[in-house]
Design a protein around this motif. Structure first.
Motif, PDB file in Angstrom:
ATOM      1  N   PRO A   1       0.834  -1.200   0.000  1.00 25.05           N
ATOM      2  CA  PRO A   1       0.000   0.000   0.000  1.00 25.05           C
ATOM      3  C   PRO A   1       0.869   1.250   0.000  1.00 25.05           C
ATOM      4  O   PRO A   1       1.972   1.244   0.549  1.00 25.05           O
ATOM      5  CB  PRO A   1      -0.787  -0.122   1.304  1.00 25.05           C
ATOM      6  CG  PRO A   1       0.100  -0.936   2.191  1.00 25.05           C
ATOM      7  CD  PRO A   1       0.803  -1.908   1.293  1.00 25.05           C
ATOM      8  N   SER A   2       0.381   2.303  -0.617  1.00 31.34           N
ATOM      9  CA  SER A   2       1.120   3.567  -0.582  1.00 31.34           C
ATOM     10  C   SER A   2       1.007   4.219   0.790  1.00 31.34           C
ATOM     11  O   SER A   2       1.923   4.902   1.237  1.00 31.34           O
ATOM     12  CB  SER A   2       0.603   4.528  -1.654  1.00 31.34           C
ATOM     13  OG  SER A   2       1.368   5.715  -1.669  1.00 31.34           O
ATOM     14  N   TYR A   3      -0.142   3.983   1.454  1.00 27.94           N
ATOM     15  CA  TYR A   3      -0.346   4.582   2.778  1.00 27.94           C
ATOM     16  C   TYR A   3       0.232   3.652   3.844  1.00 27.94           C
ATOM     17  O   TYR A   3      -0.465   2.811   4.427  1.00 27.94           O
ATOM     18  CB  TYR A   3      -1.831   4.849   3.031  1.00 27.94           C
ATOM     19  CG  TYR A   3      -2.060   5.749   4.232  1.00 27.94           C
ATOM     20  CD1 TYR A   3      -1.766   7.109   4.153  1.00 27.94           C
ATOM     21  CD2 TYR A   3      -2.544   5.248   5.428  1.00 27.94           C
ATOM     22  CE1 TYR A   3      -1.956   7.942   5.248  1.00 27.94           C
ATOM     23  CE2 TYR A   3      -2.742   6.069   6.523  1.00 27.94           C
ATOM     24  CZ  TYR A   3      -2.440   7.411   6.427  1.00 27.94           C
ATOM     25  OH  TYR A   3      -2.621   8.233   7.519  1.00 27.94           O
ATOM     26  N   THR A   4       1.529   3.801   4.065  1.00 29.73           N
ATOM     27  CA  THR A   4       2.227   3.001   5.060  1.00 29.73           C
ATOM     28  C   THR A   4       3.525   3.699   5.425  1.00 29.73           C
ATOM     29  O   THR A   4       3.907   4.708   4.812  1.00 29.73           O
ATOM     30  CB  THR A   4       2.514   1.579   4.535  1.00 29.73           C
ATOM     31  OG1 THR A   4       3.098   0.796   5.587  1.00 29.73           O
ATOM     32  CG2 THR A   4       3.479   1.596   3.363  1.00 29.73           C
ATOM     33  N   PHE A   5       4.208   3.159   6.423  1.00 24.58           N
ATOM     34  CA  PHE A   5       5.497   3.708   6.838  1.00 24.58           C
ATOM     35  C   PHE A   5       6.561   3.307   5.817  1.00 24.58           C
ATOM     36  O   PHE A   5       6.474   2.271   5.161  1.00 24.58           O
ATOM     37  CB  PHE A   5       5.870   3.191   8.224  1.00 24.58           C
ATOM     38  CG  PHE A   5       7.056   3.880   8.838  1.00 24.58           C
ATOM     39  CD1 PHE A   5       7.088   5.252   8.974  1.00 24.58           C
ATOM     40  CD2 PHE A   5       8.148   3.146   9.279  1.00 24.58           C
ATOM     41  CE1 PHE A   5       8.177   5.895   9.544  1.00 24.58           C
ATOM     42  CE2 PHE A   5       9.241   3.773   9.847  1.00 24.58           C
ATOM     43  CZ  PHE A   5       9.254   5.154   9.983  1.00 24.58           C
ATOM     44  N   VAL A   6       7.591   4.111   5.711  1.00 20.28           N
ATOM     45  CA  VAL A   6       8.616   3.918   4.688  1.00 20.28           C
ATOM     46  C   VAL A   6       9.315   2.560   4.812  1.00 20.28           C
ATOM     47  O   VAL A   6       9.765   1.994   3.810  1.00 20.28           O
ATOM     48  CB  VAL A   6       9.645   5.074   4.742  1.00 20.28           C
ATOM     49  CG1 VAL A   6      10.393   5.078   6.066  1.00 20.28           C
ATOM     50  CG2 VAL A   6      10.615   5.007   3.573  1.00 20.28           C
ATOM     51  N   SER A   7       9.396   1.997   6.013  1.00 23.84           N
ATOM     52  CA  SER A   7      10.083   0.713   6.200  1.00 23.84           C
ATOM     53  C   SER A   7       9.473  -0.393   5.350  1.00 23.84           C
ATOM     54  O   SER A   7      10.182  -1.305   4.904  1.00 23.84           O
ATOM     55  CB  SER A   7      10.043   0.292   7.673  1.00 23.84           C
ATOM     56  OG  SER A   7      10.816   1.158   8.462  1.00 23.84           O
TER      57      SER A   7
END
Length: 379
Positions: free
Chosen positions: A77-83
Motif C-alpha cells: 500500500p502507498s499509505y504506510t510507513f517507509v520501512s
C-alpha cells in the motif's frame, strides 16, 4: 500537555534487565529472547519467531528470505510507513503501490490482482491501526499467482481476522515493539516464519549469515559463514524489557481498549459533519492500537490539530503517500491513488496509550466537542 504517546511500564522491566545483566549473557538469544519467542509461538500458533532489533530489520530479513532481486516487483500500500518499502528497495525491487479502501487506510484487496505482472514476487499487506486487511482475498490471490505474502503486522499484535491471529497468514510476518506500539521494548521487532521451508535459513540470516544458532543448540560442532545475513538479533537487555511487557499483555490491552471505547462511544454520538470516526470491517477485531478521525480536507485537519494544541492536547497526522514522497515520486508511473492521498491529507490521531486516564480522555472529548460547536455552524 497531554502527549500523543507515553510509554507504559509494568514495573518489572528494570528487574528483568538486571537479571539479564547478572546472568552474564547479554548479547542475545539467551533466556529472555527464547522466552519471548516461545510465548508468541504458543499463544498465536506461529511456527517460528525470531526477535529482531526493529520491525524494519524483520522486513529486511523477509526480503532476503523471499530472494527478492533487482527487477522483481513487490505490491504494497502507498499509505504506510517507509520501512514497508525500504526492505524491498534495498534488494533492488520495484515497488508497485496500491490504493487504500475509501472507508479504511488498509490496502484495497480488490485492486491487487490488476497490479500483478510476470515480475511480481510478493504482496505485503499492512494491517493499519491493528485492523486486519482482507486476508482471505489476499491469500487467494497470492496462491493463484504463486506469490509470497509478507504481513506487515507492525501495529497488529493481539489482533485477528475471523478469529485467526494476524501474523499467521503470511509466509512471513513482521511485528514492531517500538515505544508507540501496544507492547514495547523501546526499539525492537519480530519476524514470524510460517513457511517451514524458510525456518533454517531465517536463523542463519538472523545470525549474520552463520549457523551459530545450530551450534549453540549442539546440532553442529562448529559454525561458520554459510549465507548472507546481518546483525538482526537484539541484545538480552531488549528482550528482558519486552518480557516484562509480554507478561502484562492482557492488562495493557484492556487499558487501551478502555481508552478506545471511551473515545468511540462519545465521538460517534456527536455525528459531526466535520469528521468521520474509524470504520472496522466485520471480519476484523480491534486491538486499540490507535484512535483516529478523518477530516474533510487538509485545512480542517490543521485547524483541529492547532485547536487541540492550544488546549494542551497533542494530536498528530500520520503517513504521507509513499508514491508521492520526494524519494519515489519521479519513479512512480501508476494510477492516481486518491484514497491513500485523502488519508494523508485528512487523518489525525488522538492521544492513545495505556496510562491515559479516564478524566484525561473526558477532557479531550470535551475539547473536541467545543471544536465542533465553534466550527460546525460555518461548515
Amino acid at each position: 500537555m497531554i502527549p500523543f504517546n507515553k510509554p507504559c511500564l509494568t514495573g518489572k522491566e528494570t528487574d528483568y534487565i538486571n537479571e539479564a545483566v547478572n546472568s552474564g549473557k547479554i548479547s542475545g538469544n539467551g533466556l529472555f529472547t527464547q522466552k519471548c519467542q516461545s510465548f508468541f509461538e504458543k499463544k498465536y500458533g506461529f511456527k517460528k519467531c525470531l526477535l529482531t532489533t526493529s520491525c524494519t530489520d524483520a522486513l529486511e530479513m523477509a526480503a532476503i528470505l523471499c530472494d527478492i532481486k533487482p527487477g522483481d516487483e513487490v505490491i504494497i500500500p502507498s499509505y504506510t510507513f517507509v520501512s514497508t518499502a525500504l526492505a524491498f528497495i534495498r534488494q533492488g525491487a520495484k515497488i508497485i503501490f496500491a490504493d487504500s479502501y475509501e472507508s479504511h487506510p488498509n490496502i484495497d484487496a480488490s485492486k491487487i490482482e490488476k497490479l500483478i505482472s510476470k515480475k511480481t514476487k510478493a504482496i505485503v499487506p499492512v494491517h493499519y491501526a491493528g485492523v486486519s486487511c482482507d486476508m482471505e482475498m489476499i491469500t487467494t490471490i497470492a496462491q493463484k499467482y504463486n506469490l509470497y505474502v509478507i504481513e506487515d503486522a507492525a501495529q497488529a499484535i493481539d489482533s485477528f481476522y475471523k478469529n485467526r491471529p494476524l501474523g499467521s497468514f503470511g509466509h512471513l510476518s513482521t511485528f514492531s515493539f517500538h515505544e508507540t506500539k501496544n507492547i514495547i521494548s523501546g526499539e525492537g521487532g519480530m519476524l514470524v516464519i510460517n513457511d517451514k521451508s524458510l525456518i533454517k535459513r531465517a536463523e542463519i540470516i538472523w545470525e549474520k549469515g552463520t549457523n551459530r544458532a545450530e551450534f549453540f543448540r549442539g546440532e553442529v560442532n562448529k559454525y561458520g559463514w554459510i549465507d548472507t545475513g546481518s546483525s538482526f538479533l537484539p541484545s538480552e537487555i531488549i528482550s528482558a524489557f519486552l518480557w516484562a511487557q509480554i507478561e502484562k499483555l492482557d492488562d495493557l490491552q484492556n487499558k487501551r481498549k478502555r481508552v478506545y471505547n471511551q473515545y468511540s462511544e462519545a465521538l460517534e454520538k456527536c455525528n459531526s459533519a466535520l469528521f468521520h470516526t474509524p470504520s472496522i470491517p466485520e471480519y476484523a477485531t480491534n486491538n486499540a492500537h490507535m484512535y483516529y478521525l478523518i477530516f474533510k480536507n487538509q485545512e480542517s485537519r490543521a485547524s483541529f490539530i492547532s485547536f487541540l494544541k492550544k488546549h494542551q492536547i497533542l494530536s498528530v497526522f500520520h503517513y504521507i503517500s509513499l508514491h508521492k514522497s520526494p524519494y519515489y515520486k519521479d519513479l512512480y508511473t501508476g494510477d492516481e491513488l486518491s484514497n491513500s492521498d485523502r488519508f494523508s491529507d485528512c487523518l489525525v490521531r488522538l492521544p492513545m496509550y495505556a496510562d491515559l486516564e479516564e478524566n484525561e480522555v473526558e477532557y479531550i472529548i470535551k475539547v473536541i466537542k467545543k471544536y465542533i460547536e465553534s466550527n460546525e455552524s460555518s461548515f
